[in-house]
Scaffold this active site. Structure first.
Site, PDB file in Angstrom:
ATOM      1  N   ASP A 131      37.641  65.882  82.754  1.00  0.00           N
ATOM      2  CA  ASP A 131      38.470  67.046  83.091  1.00  0.00           C
ATOM      3  C   ASP A 131      39.728  66.457  83.686  1.00  0.00           C
ATOM      4  OD1 ASP A 131      38.725  69.891  83.523  1.00  0.00           O
ATOM      5  OD2 ASP A 131      38.007  69.634  85.738  1.00  0.00           O
ATOM      6  N   ASP A 163      37.447  58.417  89.544  1.00  0.00           N
ATOM      7  CA  ASP A 163      38.748  59.072  89.758  1.00  0.00           C
ATOM      8  C   ASP A 163      39.528  58.356  90.513  1.00  0.00           C
ATOM      9  OD1 ASP A 163      39.163  62.607  89.496  1.00  0.00           O
ATOM     10  OD2 ASP A 163      40.479  61.503  90.925  1.00  0.00           O
ATOM     11  N   LYS A 192      39.736  67.542  78.363  1.00  0.00           N
ATOM     12  CA  LYS A 192      40.734  68.513  78.758  1.00  0.00           C
ATOM     13  C   LYS A 192      41.925  68.208  78.310  1.00  0.00           C
ATOM     14  CE  LYS A 192      41.799  69.939  83.189  1.00  0.00           C
ATOM     15  NZ  LYS A 192      41.512  70.783  84.337  1.00  0.00           N
ATOM     16  N   GLY A 227      34.508  67.023  92.224  1.00  0.00           N
ATOM     17  CA  GLY A 227      33.139  66.650  92.117  1.00  0.00           C
ATOM     18  C   GLY A 227      32.225  67.818  91.636  1.00  0.00           C
ATOM     19  N   TRP A 234      31.879  69.028  88.557  1.00  0.00           N
ATOM     20  CA  TRP A 234      31.370  68.595  87.201  1.00  0.00           C
ATOM     21  C   TRP A 234      30.091  67.400  87.375  1.00  0.00           C
ATOM     22  CZ3 TRP A 234      34.383  68.175  82.184  1.00  0.00           C
ATOM     23  CH2 TRP A 234      35.143  69.549  81.857  1.00  0.00           C
TER      24      TRP A 234
END
Ligand SMILES: C[S@@+](CC[C@H](N)C(=O)[O-])C[C@H]1O[C@@H](n2cnc3c(N)ncnc32)[C@H](O)[C@@H]1O
Length: 199
Positions: free
Chosen positions: A115, A74, A155, A53, A55
């Site tokens: 990410d 997620d 990413k 968490g 970001w």
């Protein structure tokens, strides 16, 4: 989160702990944002691969300044206590039909930041291939969920596929490029693809 000996020696990790972030990855987003202004106050942001968490918390505190909305998704739950008031969190596969329906009910988004990374195996070919597939899925999600003029961060583990994705992103954005933040570990082969101003 477990702390390895390598983490303990790392100044970004110590700074993250001091500043209340669950992971050092926050300083990668900080640098990406400083160079590109991906998110602005009032935006609706989708954070893909958001756990634990950092970001999400940084976006809430420093980029939206509490004004806007973050949808964090997620496979694992966020490790934020409390979860900031701008955040709605979903646990699941970001690319599943079920989660995409939820995203559509919140979207479209001004920015998508990802990410997301696969579980690494130590085999570079396997890890890179999995990361490329994840990154491709994020591009596809952006086609579905990102507003015109919106921005994208993804990413990817460096390998052959990143050039192909960059070519794809250049068709989608006014500008697309790669950026490897200083906060990436020196032995890491990750980098970020940035798409600015969706056409
Ligand atoms: C490096 S971590 C993200 C760190 C996060 N940005 C932070 O600052 O705390 C990568 C995350 O990607 C997530 N992930 C991988 N594949 C995913 C998928 N298909 N859907 C949602 N999340 C995924 C993993 O569960 C993992 O938590």
């Amino acid at each position: 989160m477990a702390t390895s000996r390598r983490d303990k020696a790392d100044s970004y990790t110590l700074r993250a702990h001091r500043e209340g972030y669950p992971a050092r990855s926050v300083y990668k987003l900080e640098e990406i944002q400083q160079q590109n202004r991906i998110v602005k106050p009032g935006d609706k942001v989708l954070d893909v691969g958001a756990a634990p968490g950092s970001w999400t918390l940084y976006t809430h505190r420093e980029l939206l300044k509490g004004n806007g909305e973050i949808i964090a998704v997620d496979l694992n739950p966020l490790n934020l206590n409390p979860v900031p008031p701008t955040v709605t969190a979903y646990v699941g596969d970001a690319f599943s039909k079920e989660i995409r329906e939820k995203l559509t009910s919140h979207g479209p988004f001004d920015a998508i930041i990802s990410d997301a990374a696969p579980m690494t195996t130590g085999n570079r070919t396997v890890d890179t291939t999995r990361s490329e597939y994840l990154a491709e899925q994020v591009v596809w999600l952006a086609k579905e969920q990102l507003k015109q003029h919106g921005n994208l961060v993804i990413k990817i583990f460096q390998g052959g596929g990143q050039q192909k994705l960059l070519i794809e992103m250049r068709k989608m954005f006014s500008k697309a490029k790669t950026l490897k933040p200083k906060a990436c570990r020196t032995d890491s082969f990750e980098t970020y693809l940035i798409g600015l101003d969706r056409l």
